[in-house]
Design a protein around this motif. Structure first.
Motif, PDB file in Angstrom:
ATOM      1  N   VAL A  63      28.816  10.499 -39.772  1.00  0.00           N
ATOM      2  CA  VAL A  63      27.745   9.646 -39.234  1.00  0.00           C
ATOM      3  C   VAL A  63      26.801   9.221 -40.356  1.00  0.00           C
ATOM      4  N   GLN A  65      23.117   7.419 -40.682  1.00  0.00           N
ATOM      5  CA  GLN A  65      21.947   7.027 -39.901  1.00  0.00           C
ATOM      6  C   GLN A  65      21.062   6.138 -40.766  1.00  0.00           C
ATOM      7  N   ALA A  67      17.389   4.320 -40.846  1.00  0.00           N
ATOM      8  CA  ALA A  67      16.058   4.272 -40.246  1.00  0.00           C
ATOM      9  C   ALA A  67      15.220   3.228 -40.994  1.00  0.00           C
ATOM     10  N   ASP A  93      19.771   3.348 -31.436  1.00  0.00           N
ATOM     11  CA  ASP A  93      19.060   4.253 -30.525  1.00  0.00           C
ATOM     12  C   ASP A  93      17.588   4.277 -30.936  1.00  0.00           C
ATOM     13  N   ASN A  96      16.363   3.673 -34.773  1.00  0.00           N
ATOM     14  CA  ASN A  96      17.410   4.056 -35.722  1.00  0.00           C
ATOM     15  C   ASN A  96      18.730   3.379 -35.375  1.00  0.00           C
ATOM     16  N   ARG A  98      22.904   4.017 -35.916  1.00  0.00           N
ATOM     17  CA  ARG A  98      23.897   5.021 -36.299  1.00  0.00           C
ATOM     18  C   ARG A  98      25.261   4.349 -36.443  1.00  0.00           C
TER      19      ARG A  98
END
Length: 183
Positions: A63, A65, A67, A93, A96, A98
Motif C-alpha cells: 500500500v 498512502q 496525504a 478515503d 488521503n 491509497r
C-alpha cells in the motif's frame, strides 16, 4: 587520466544511475514510492511531481498512502493517478489517497523480468556507444604529443572501464530480476 576518459566515465556513471532509476520504477509486488516519480499533477497551473505536493508513505508492504498537504489537491492527484500508466485505481478515503498493489501473477512477473533485461540491454548499448565515441576521440590523438603506447593504454583503460560498468549493469539487472520473480 585523460579528460576524454573522465568524460566517458562520467557519461557511463550517468547511464548506470539512469538504469537504477528506471529499475526502481518497476514494481515488484511491493509498494515502492518511486513508481510515482514520473506522475505529474497540475499544482496551481504548474505540472509538479506528486512527492512535491503530498506526503507519500508506505504503511503496509503493498500500500502507498498519499496525504496531500493542500486538501484541495486530493481530486487533482486522484485524477493524475487514474490517467497514469500505473494500472491501479486509487482509493480516496477522506483527505488521503491509497494505492493498493495487487499480488503479481507468475505471467506478469516473467513479463517484468523480460522488461528488466531489456532495460539492462539498452544500458549496455549506451555504454558501448560511449566507448565507441571515446575510442574515436582517443584515436584522433595520434600525431599529437601522445605516444602510440599512451594512446594504446588509454584505449585499454576505456575498454576496462566499459567492462566494469557492464558488470555493474548485469548485477543491477540480476538483483531486480530476482526481486521481481520472488513471490
Amino acid at each position: 587520466m585523460h579528460e576524454s576518459l573522465e568524460r566517458c566515465e562520467s557519461k557511463m556513471t550517468k547511464t548506470l544511475a539512469n538504469l537504477d532509476q528506471e529499475l526502481g520504477a518497476i514494481r515488484a509486488g511491493r509498494a515502492n514510492p518511486h513508481v510515482l516519480d514520473h506522475i505529474l499533477v497540475d499544482y496551481y497551473g504548474a505540472p509538479t511531481p506528486i512527492q512535491q505536493t503530498a506526503n507519500v508513505s508506505v504503511p503496509e508492504p503493498r500500500v502507498i498512502q498519499i496525504a496531500p498537504w493542500d486538501k484541495s489537491m486530493v481530486s487533482e492527484i486522484n485524477r493524475a493517478l487514474q490517467t497514469s500508466d500505473l494500472g491501479i485505481n486509487p482509493t480516496v478515503d477522506g483527505n488521503n489517497i491509497r494505492l493498493i498493489f495487487p499480488e503479481l501473477t507468475e505471467e506478469r512477473r516473467k513479463e517484468l523480468a523480460k522488461d528488466v533485461k531489456k532495460k539492462g540491454e539498452a544500458a549496455k548499448v549506451a555504454l558501448r556507444n560511449i566507448r565507441r565515441d571515446g575510442n574515436d576521440i582517443i584515436k584522433k590523438l595520434k600525431g599529437t604529443d601522445f605516444s602510440e603506447d599512451t594512446i594504446s593504454d588509454m584505449l585499454d583503460d576505456l575498454q576496462k572501464m566499459t567492462d566494469d560498468f557492464s558488470k555493474k549493469v548485469d548485477e543491477a539487472v540480476d538483483v531486480k530480476s530476482k526481486e521481481v520473480m520472488t513471490v
